[in-house]
Design a protein around this motif. Structure first.
Motif, PDB file in Angstrom:
ATOM      1  N   THR A 320       1.029  -0.935   0.141  1.00 37.51           N
ATOM      2  CA  THR A 320      -0.115  -0.326   0.217  1.00 37.51           C
ATOM      3  C   THR A 320       1.028   0.870   0.183  1.00 37.51           C
ATOM      4  O   THR A 320       1.614   1.630   0.724  1.00 37.51           O
ATOM      5  CB  THR A 320      -0.917   0.213   1.588  1.00 37.51           C
ATOM      6  OG1 THR A 320      -1.933  -1.291   1.424  1.00 37.51           O
ATOM      7  CG2 THR A 320      -1.760   1.021   1.235  1.00 37.51           C
ATOM      8  N   ILE A 321       0.576   2.582  -1.481  1.00 35.47           N
ATOM      9  CA  ILE A 321       0.690   3.699  -1.029  1.00 35.47           C
ATOM     10  C   ILE A 321       0.805   4.317  -0.457  1.00 35.47           C
ATOM     11  O   ILE A 321      -0.078   4.727  -0.298  1.00 35.47           O
ATOM     12  CB  ILE A 321       1.659   3.661  -2.820  1.00 35.47           C
ATOM     13  CG1 ILE A 321       2.269   2.709  -3.422  1.00 35.47           C
ATOM     14  CG2 ILE A 321       2.352   4.921  -2.759  1.00 35.47           C
ATOM     15  CD1 ILE A 321       2.598   2.417  -4.410  1.00 35.47           C
ATOM     16  N   ASN A 322       1.817   4.837   0.811  1.00 36.33           N
ATOM     17  CA  ASN A 322       1.200   6.467   1.397  1.00 36.33           C
ATOM     18  C   ASN A 322       1.417   7.779   0.679  1.00 36.33           C
ATOM     19  O   ASN A 322       3.262   8.001   1.316  1.00 36.33           O
ATOM     20  CB  ASN A 322       0.945   6.121   2.888  1.00 36.33           C
ATOM     21  CG  ASN A 322       0.859   7.289   4.019  1.00 36.33           C
ATOM     22  OD1 ASN A 322       0.556   8.246   3.304  1.00 36.33           O
ATOM     23  ND2 ASN A 322       0.503   6.343   4.682  1.00 36.33           N
ATOM     24  N   GLN A 323       1.456   8.204  -0.350  1.00 32.58           N
ATOM     25  CA  GLN A 323       1.505   9.165  -0.855  1.00 32.58           C
ATOM     26  C   GLN A 323       2.193  10.513   0.404  1.00 32.58           C
ATOM     27  O   GLN A 323       3.009  10.783   0.654  1.00 32.58           O
ATOM     28  CB  GLN A 323       1.268   9.984  -1.485  1.00 32.58           C
ATOM     29  CG  GLN A 323       1.316   9.747  -2.841  1.00 32.58           C
ATOM     30  CD  GLN A 323       2.294  10.205  -3.459  1.00 32.58           C
ATOM     31  OE1 GLN A 323       1.882   8.952  -3.881  1.00 32.58           O
ATOM     32  NE2 GLN A 323       3.716  10.644  -3.752  1.00 32.58           N
ATOM     33  N   GLU A 327       5.901  11.740   0.444  1.00 34.48           N
ATOM     34  CA  GLU A 327       5.982  13.652   0.144  1.00 34.48           C
ATOM     35  C   GLU A 327       6.849  13.797   1.404  1.00 34.48           C
ATOM     36  O   GLU A 327       7.632  14.877   1.805  1.00 34.48           O
ATOM     37  CB  GLU A 327       4.843  14.063   0.236  1.00 34.48           C
ATOM     38  CG  GLU A 327       4.556  15.907  -0.268  1.00 34.48           C
ATOM     39  CD  GLU A 327       5.471  15.300  -1.423  1.00 34.48           C
ATOM     40  OE1 GLU A 327       6.171  16.667  -1.593  1.00 34.48           O
ATOM     41  OE2 GLU A 327       5.246  14.759  -1.951  1.00 34.48           O
ATOM     42  N   GLU A 328       6.255  13.998   2.651  1.00 36.07           N
ATOM     43  CA  GLU A 328       7.377  14.111   3.927  1.00 36.07           C
ATOM     44  C   GLU A 328       8.522  13.961   4.575  1.00 36.07           C
ATOM     45  O   GLU A 328       9.070  14.354   4.826  1.00 36.07           O
ATOM     46  CB  GLU A 328       5.966  13.423   5.371  1.00 36.07           C
ATOM     47  CG  GLU A 328       6.128  14.163   6.675  1.00 36.07           C
ATOM     48  CD  GLU A 328       5.491  13.163   7.800  1.00 36.07           C
ATOM     49  OE1 GLU A 328       5.802  13.655   9.150  1.00 36.07           O
ATOM     50  OE2 GLU A 328       5.010  12.358   7.521  1.00 36.07           O
ATOM     51  N   ASN A 331      10.383  15.629   2.007  1.00 37.86           N
ATOM     52  CA  ASN A 331      11.095  17.071   2.586  1.00 37.86           C
ATOM     53  C   ASN A 331      11.465  17.418   3.447  1.00 37.86           C
ATOM     54  O   ASN A 331      12.954  17.870   3.187  1.00 37.86           O
ATOM     55  CB  ASN A 331       9.458  17.580   2.748  1.00 37.86           C
ATOM     56  CG  ASN A 331       8.067  18.005   1.701  1.00 37.86           C
ATOM     57  OD1 ASN A 331       8.917  18.254   0.046  1.00 37.86           O
ATOM     58  ND2 ASN A 331       7.009  17.589   1.629  1.00 37.86           N
ATOM     59  N   LYS A 332      11.892  16.363   4.496  1.00 41.28           N
ATOM     60  CA  LYS A 332      13.076  15.904   5.397  1.00 41.28           C
ATOM     61  C   LYS A 332      14.175  15.491   4.988  1.00 41.28           C
ATOM     62  O   LYS A 332      14.829  16.100   5.670  1.00 41.28           O
ATOM     63  CB  LYS A 332      12.009  15.405   6.866  1.00 41.28           C
ATOM     64  CG  LYS A 332      11.094  15.274   7.516  1.00 41.28           C
ATOM     65  CD  LYS A 332      10.760  14.426   8.222  1.00 41.28           C
ATOM     66  CE  LYS A 332       9.537  15.279   9.124  1.00 41.28           C
ATOM     67  NZ  LYS A 332       9.202  13.669  10.362  1.00 41.28           N
ATOM     68  N   ILE A 333      14.141  14.894   4.087  1.00 39.36           N
ATOM     69  CA  ILE A 333      15.368  15.098   3.755  1.00 39.36           C
ATOM     70  C   ILE A 333      16.457  15.544   2.792  1.00 39.36           C
ATOM     71  O   ILE A 333      16.659  16.066   2.858  1.00 39.36           O
ATOM     72  CB  ILE A 333      15.662  13.319   2.569  1.00 39.36           C
ATOM     73  CG1 ILE A 333      15.298  11.893   3.355  1.00 39.36           C
ATOM     74  CG2 ILE A 333      16.625  13.228   1.868  1.00 39.36           C
ATOM     75  CD1 ILE A 333      15.323  10.576   2.190  1.00 39.36           C
ATOM     76  N   VAL A 334      15.137  16.730   1.897  1.00 41.03           N
ATOM     77  CA  VAL A 334      16.051  17.815   0.989  1.00 41.03           C
ATOM     78  C   VAL A 334      16.367  18.536   2.025  1.00 41.03           C
ATOM     79  O   VAL A 334      17.027  19.356   1.904  1.00 41.03           O
ATOM     80  CB  VAL A 334      14.993  18.102   0.306  1.00 41.03           C
ATOM     81  CG1 VAL A 334      15.200  19.859  -0.360  1.00 41.03           C
ATOM     82  CG2 VAL A 334      14.304  17.069  -0.801  1.00 41.03           C
ATOM     83  N   GLU A 335      15.004  19.167   3.544  1.00 39.37           N
ATOM     84  CA  GLU A 335      15.669  20.079   4.629  1.00 39.37           C
ATOM     85  C   GLU A 335      16.850  19.439   5.176  1.00 39.37           C
ATOM     86  O   GLU A 335      17.576  20.067   5.583  1.00 39.37           O
ATOM     87  CB  GLU A 335      14.408  20.126   5.282  1.00 39.37           C
ATOM     88  CG  GLU A 335      14.422  21.290   6.293  1.00 39.37           C
ATOM     89  CD  GLU A 335      13.413  21.428   7.093  1.00 39.37           C
ATOM     90  OE1 GLU A 335      13.320  21.767   7.870  1.00 39.37           O
ATOM     91  OE2 GLU A 335      11.890  20.643   7.043  1.00 39.37           O
ATOM     92  N   LEU A 357      13.117   2.855  -0.359  1.00 37.01           N
ATOM     93  CA  LEU A 357      15.032   3.513  -1.204  1.00 37.01           C
ATOM     94  C   LEU A 357      14.518   5.021  -1.839  1.00 37.01           C
ATOM     95  O   LEU A 357      13.619   5.294  -2.806  1.00 37.01           O
ATOM     96  CB  LEU A 357      15.821   2.866  -1.490  1.00 37.01           C
ATOM     97  CG  LEU A 357      16.768   3.157  -2.238  1.00 37.01           C
ATOM     98  CD1 LEU A 357      17.957   3.309  -1.032  1.00 37.01           C
ATOM     99  CD2 LEU A 357      17.171   2.036  -3.940  1.00 37.01           C
ATOM    100  N   TYR A 358      15.112   5.619  -1.163  1.00 40.95           N
ATOM    101  CA  TYR A 358      15.136   6.963  -1.456  1.00 40.95           C
ATOM    102  C   TYR A 358      16.828   7.604  -2.816  1.00 40.95           C
ATOM    103  O   TYR A 358      17.891   7.898  -1.861  1.00 40.95           O
ATOM    104  CB  TYR A 358      14.451   7.998  -0.642  1.00 40.95           C
ATOM    105  CG  TYR A 358      13.524   8.288   0.116  1.00 40.95           C
ATOM    106  CD1 TYR A 358      12.267   9.142  -0.529  1.00 40.95           C
ATOM    107  CD2 TYR A 358      12.792   7.942   1.004  1.00 40.95           C
ATOM    108  CE1 TYR A 358      10.891   9.212  -0.157  1.00 40.95           C
ATOM    109  CE2 TYR A 358      12.099   7.385   1.462  1.00 40.95           C
ATOM    110  CZ  TYR A 358      10.768   8.481   1.229  1.00 40.95           C
ATOM    111  OH  TYR A 358       9.969   7.969   1.304  1.00 40.95           O
TER     112      TYR A 358
END
Length: 794
Positions: A320-323, A327-328, A331-335, A357-358
Motif C-alpha cells: 500500500t502506497i502512502n503518498q 512526501e513527508e 521534504n525532511k531529507i531535502v531540508e 529507498l530514496y
C-alpha cells in the motif's frame, strides 16, 4: 342456386421459442463449434508445454497486466487446467474432435443419426483412456488427469492393481469388439495372410539369390578408397584381359563397367561407417530399451506440498502506497541536506515491503562522504530507526537513503513460492529468501553459493530464515534429489522435520534420531560427511567427470555401471542452527571437518548452511569466512559484529523482524525475509510424512570415533566380515587402501566396505585414515598376508 363453399379459416401460427434451428443458424452455430474446437485443440496441446509457467496465473484472470504463455492466453490456461488437469488428462483432446464433428454436422446440415453414437463411444473411450493412463502412468498425473488418477486410486482400494488391470483389459475388449468390430477369427485370418505373404517374399529372395550365385564368375570385387576421395576413376585388367572401369559418382556409389563401354554392370558398394565405442553402444541400447534412469521412480507417486498449506500473511493486495508519508520523508531529507548546504538535483522513491529507498542525485561538486556522514542527522530528522545510506549505489550514479515504512508489509512464504521467478527457476537448489526493496522475489541457487553463513542477534529472524530455506527446497526438489543433515544443539528449532526423516533426512547408520542434538554425534556426523565426500570424489575420478551434475547426467544416461559401485548421488545440505555452541564445546574437532567440507565439498554436491547468534571472531573465524562467500546478516547490536559477518557495516542499522542483508562476495542486497510460521512448517512436514517413504533415512558412511578404552569391536576376529580375507587380498595386491576399491572389486556397498577397511586397520593390514589420500598398505605381498592371518588364527 349454387352453394357457397366455405373456405377453411387459416389458423394463425403462434409465435414462440422453438428448439429447431433454421438453416442459417445451423451454419452459424456449426461454424462456431468448429472454430471453438480448433482453438481448444491448440490450447490443450500447448498446456503440456506451458502449464508450469502459467500455474501461478490461474488466480490472476482479472489482472490484465499478467500474460500467460498458453496459445489462448489466460482463457486457454484456465480452461486447459480445468479440463486436462482436473478432468480426464490427455484424453480430453478427444472432446475437441467430437465438437468439430458436431459443428460439421450442423454446418453441412447432415443427418444426425450417427452423431449420438459418436458422442457415446467418444465419452467411453475418454474415460477408459484416462483410467488407463492413471494406472500405467501414475507418476505423471497430467496424462490421466485428476479423474483418471482418483478413479484408479478408488478402484485399487477395492480391487487392487490386478483387479484394475483386468477391468481395463475388459474395457479394451468391449471397445475393440463393439466399436472396431474386432473378432478372434478375423485376427487369426489376418495373421495367416501376413504369414503367407512373408513366405512368398522369402521364396522370391532365395530365387534372386540363387540366380546371382550362378553369375558369380562375372562378378568383380572392388574395394573403395577412403571417403575423403571425391572421385576415383581407375582402369583395371581382368584375368581374361577384359578392361574394367570403376567410377564413384556424387552420391558415393560405385559403378563398375566390364568389357566395352556399352555393356555395364552396376554395383553398389556400401561404405563402412566408423564404429562407436562398445560402452556407448551398450548405454545407447539400454536408453533405447528402458529410457534414461529416473531416480524418482522409487517414489513415483510422491506429491509436492500444495500452496494451500501456506498462509497468506498480511494484505494480499500487495504494498500500500502512502503518498503523504512519501512526501513527508522527501521534504525532511531535502531540508536536512539543505541545512548542511547540500543541494539535490533529483530524488526518486522505490517502495519495498518494509523499507523505501530514496535515490538522490546531489548537485555538482558535492562530496559523497559529506552525505554519508549525515546518517545520524537524517535519522534524527525522520525520527526513524534503521536508516541506511548507500553512497553510491553500485551500478548507478545516485546515492541511496533507505527509510523504514511506518506500516510494514509482511512478506508471506506463500507469495514467494507462488511467484513465477521461483516456479520458473532452473536451478539445482533454488532458495526463495523473500523480497527486495523493489518488491522483487529474491531467488538464489545454493549450489552456486556454494555455502551460506547466517548470523544475527537473538529473535531477529534466523530460525525463520532457515525454515524459509528448507521450505523452498521441499517445494522444489524430490526426496531422491536432495537430503538434509540437520544439527540442532538447541533441540527445539528443527524438531518438526522429524516427520520427513524417511523422505529427506540423512543420518549415521547407528543413530536412532535423524536430527542431531548431541555434540559427540555432531563430530561423528561431520567426519562421516568427510568420508562421504572422499567416496564421492573417488566415484567422480572413476567416472572421469568433474562435478556431481556431470556425474548424475552420465549415470542417468546409463553410462555408469551400478555393479561397479556407481549410484545416483543426491545433493546433501548440512544445516547447523547454532554454530557458536558447537565451537564452545568442541572447538577444533568441529571446525576442522567443517573447513574441509567448505573447501572441497562443492563439486560433489555437499553444501553447508551455518547459523549463529554470536557473530564474534572466535566463532566466525578466518577459515570459516574464507570458505563462506555467501552470507546473510540479520540485525546485530554493533558495527563490529556487522563487519565480522559482512566485512562492512550496515547490519547494525536494520530494523529486525526478518530485515536482512545478503552478500555473495560483491554487492550487499537488502531483503525482507519471507515469513513462514511454525504451524505452516508442521502442515508441510505432515503432508510429506503421510506419503509413502523409503524404508529408512539416507545412511551416511559409518565413522568409528576414538574409544576411551582404546579398544574396538573390529579386534574381535569372530565378528569380522565374511568378505574380510578377499578384501585383504584385493588391498594387498593393489597396494592401495581405499574403501572404494573394495566396493568396486567385490561389489559391496559403501557402509560394508567402510567397515571392512576399519577391520583391516585393526588387523594391521592398512594404516589409519589420512583424509583424501588412500590408506597406507602395511603388508607387502600375499605371502606376508597369509603369514599374518595364520598367526592370528593360531
Amino acid at each position: 342456386m349454387a352453394k357457397k363453399v366455405k373456405k377453411p379459416k387459416s389458423t394463425p401460427t403462434k409465435k414462440g421459442f422453438s428448439l429447431k434451428l433454421s438453416q442459417q443458424n445451423k451454419i452459424i452455430f456449426g461454424g462456431l463449434l468448429m472454430l471453438l474446437s480448433i482453438a481448444l485443440f491448440f490450447s490443450f496441446v500447448s498446456f503440456y508445454f506451458t502449464w508450469q509457467d502459467d500455474q501461478s496465473l490461474l488466480t490472476e484472470f482479472a489482472d490484465r497486466n499478467e500474460q500467460a504463455r498458453n496459445l489462448l492466453n489466460k482463457f486457454g490456461a484456465n480452461v486447459s487446467h480445468f479440463v486436462l488437469y482436473k478432468g480426464f488428462g490427455v484424453s480430453s483432446i478427444i472432446f475437441t474432435f467430437l465438437l468439430f464433428i458436431t459443428g460439421l454436422y450442423l454446418f453441412l446440415s447432415m443427418q444426425k443419426q450417427g452423431l449420438l453414437r459418436k458422442w457415446i463411444w467418444g465419452l467411453v473411450f475418454i474415460i477408459w483412456f484416462s483410467v488407463a493412463l492413471g494406472f500405467f502412468a501414475a507418476g505423471k498425473p497430467l496424462l490421466g488427469g485428476m479423474v483418471g488418477y482418483e478413479m484408479n486410486d478408488f478402484l485399487q482400494d477395492y480391487g487392487g492393481k490386478i483387479g484394475v488391470f483386468l477391468l481395463l483389459l475388459f474395457g479394451l475388449i468391449v471397445i475393440l469388439v463393439r466399436l472396431f468390430q474386432f473378432s478372434p477369427d478375423k485376427a487369426v485370418a489376418y495373421i495367416n495372410d501376413k504369414g503367407k505373404s512373408l513366405a512368398t517374399e522369402f521364396k522370391k529372395d532365395r530365387t534372386v539369390k540363387s540366380d546371382s550365385d550362378s553369375d558369380r564368375e562375372n562378378d568383380i570385387s572392388f574395394t573403395p578408397k577412403k571417403e575423403e576421395t571425391p572421385v576415383v576413376i581407375d582402369t583395371y585388367t581382368h584375368k581374361k584381359d577384359i578392361p574394367v572401369l570403376a567410377k564413384e559418382d556424387d552420391e558415393g556409389e560405385f559403378e563398375v563397367k566390364v568389357g566395352a563401354e556399352e555393356d555395364t554392370i552396376a554395383m553398389e558398394v556400401e561404405k563402412i561407417k566408423e564404429e562407436k565405442e562398445e560402452l556407448d553402444n551398450i548405454s545407447d541400447k539400454l536408453v533405447e530399451d528402458f529410457g534414461e534412469f529416473d531416480p524418482t521412480l522409487e517414489l513415483g507417486n510422491f506429491k509436492f506440498p500444495p500452496l494451500d498449506l501456506l498462509d497468506q500473511h498480511g494484505a494480499s493486495g500487495g504494498i500500500t502506497i502512502n503518498q503523504e508519508e512519501l512526501e513527508e520523508n522527501k521534504n525532511k531529507i531535502v531540508e536536512t541536506l539543505k541545512n548542511y548546504k547540500i543541494g539535490i538535483a533529483q530524488i526518486k522513491a522505490t517502495i519495498g515491503p518494509t523499507v523505501t529507498l530514496y535515490e538522490i542525485v546531489p548537485d555538482a561538486g558535492v562530496r559523497i562522504s559529506k552525505i554519508k556522514n549525515l546518517e545520524d542527522d537524517i535519522a534524527l530528522s525522520l525520527a526513524a530507526l534503521g536508516i541506511r545510506i548507500i553512497a553510491p549505489i553500485p551500478g548507478k550514479g545516485t546515492i541511496g537513503i533507505e527509510v523504514p515504512n511506518k506500516n510494514a508489509t509482511i512478506v508471506s512464504m506463500r507469495s514467494v513460492i507462488a511467484s513465477s521467478k521461483f516456479q520458473k527457476a532452473e536451478m539445482q537448489l533454488p532458495i526463495a529468501f523473500g523480497k527486495t526493496i523493489s518488491n522483487e522475489t529474491f531467488v538464489v541457487d545454493l549450489a552456486k553459493m556454494p555455502h551460506l553463513l547466517m548470523a544475527g542477534a537473538t529473535g531477529q529472524g534466523k530460525s525463520v530464515g532457515l525454515n524459509a530455506v528448507l521450505t523452498s527446497l521441499l517445494y522444489k526438489k524430490h526426496p531422491a534429489e536432495v537430503k538434509f543433515v540437520l544439527i540442532d544443539p538447541k533441540k527445539v528449532e528443527l524438531t518438526l522435520f522429524n516427520k520427513i526423516e524417511r523422505h529427506y533426512l540423512a543420518k549415521l547408520p547407528d543413530s536412532e534420531e535423524a536430527i542431531i542434538t548431541d555434540n559427540n554425534k555432531v563430530i561423528n556426523t561431520l567426519n562421516s560427511l568427510c568420508i562421504e565426500m572422499d567416496n564421492r570424489y573417488e566415484l567422480l575420478k572413476v567416472a572421469m567427470v568433474r562435478n556431481i551434475k556431470e556425474y548424475n547426467a552420465k549415470f542417468k544416461a546409463r553410462k555408469l555401471n551400478p555393479n561397479d559401485g556407481h549410484m545416483y548421488l543426491p545433493y546433501i545440505v548440512l544445516v547447523i542452527d547454532e554454530f557458536a555452541d558447537l565451537i564452545m564445546t568442541a572447538g577444533k574437532e568441529v571446525e576442522t571437518p567443517i573447513a574441509r567440507l567448505a573447501q572441497l565439498a562443492r563439486a560433489i554436491g555437499i553444501h553447508l548452511i551455518i547459523a549463529t547468534q554470536r557473530p564474534s571472531v572466535n566463532v566466525i573465524t578466518g577459515i570459516i569466512k574464507a570458505n563462506f562467500p555467501a552470507r546473510i546478516a540479520f540485525r546485530v547490536t554493533s558495527k563490529i559484529d556487522s563487519r565480522t559477518i559482512l566485512d562492512t557495516q550496515g547490519a547494525d542499522q536494520l530494523i529486525g523482524r526478518g530485515d536482512m542483508l545478503f552478500t555473495q562476495g560483491n554487492d550487499v542486497t537488502r531483503i525482507q525475509c519471507a515469513f513462514v510460521d511454525t504451524p505452516e512448517v508442521a502442515k508441510i512436514t505432515e503432508f510429506i510424512g503421510s506419503q509413502r517413504a523409503y524404508p529408512d533415512a539416507h545412511l551416511l558412511p559409518e565413522y568409528m570415533g576414538n574409544d576411551d578404552s582404546g579398544t574396538s569391536i573390529d579386534y574381535n576376529i569372530s565378528e569380522r566380515d565374511a568378505m574380510f580375507r578377499e578384501a585383504a587380498e584385493v588391498i594387498v595386491i593393489a597396494q592401495q587402501g581405499s574403501a572404494s576399491l573394495i566396493q568396486r572389486k567385490l561389489k559391496l556397498g559403501y557402509n560394508r566396505a567402510g567397515r571392512i577397511i576399519d577391520q583391516l586397520e585393526a588387523a594391521g593390514i592398512v594404516g589409519p585414515f589420512e583424509g583424501s589420500k588412500a590408506r597406507q598398505v602395511l603388508v607387502p605381498d600375499i605371502y606376508a598376508l597369509d603369514q599374518l592371518l595364520n598367526n592370528e588364527s593360531a
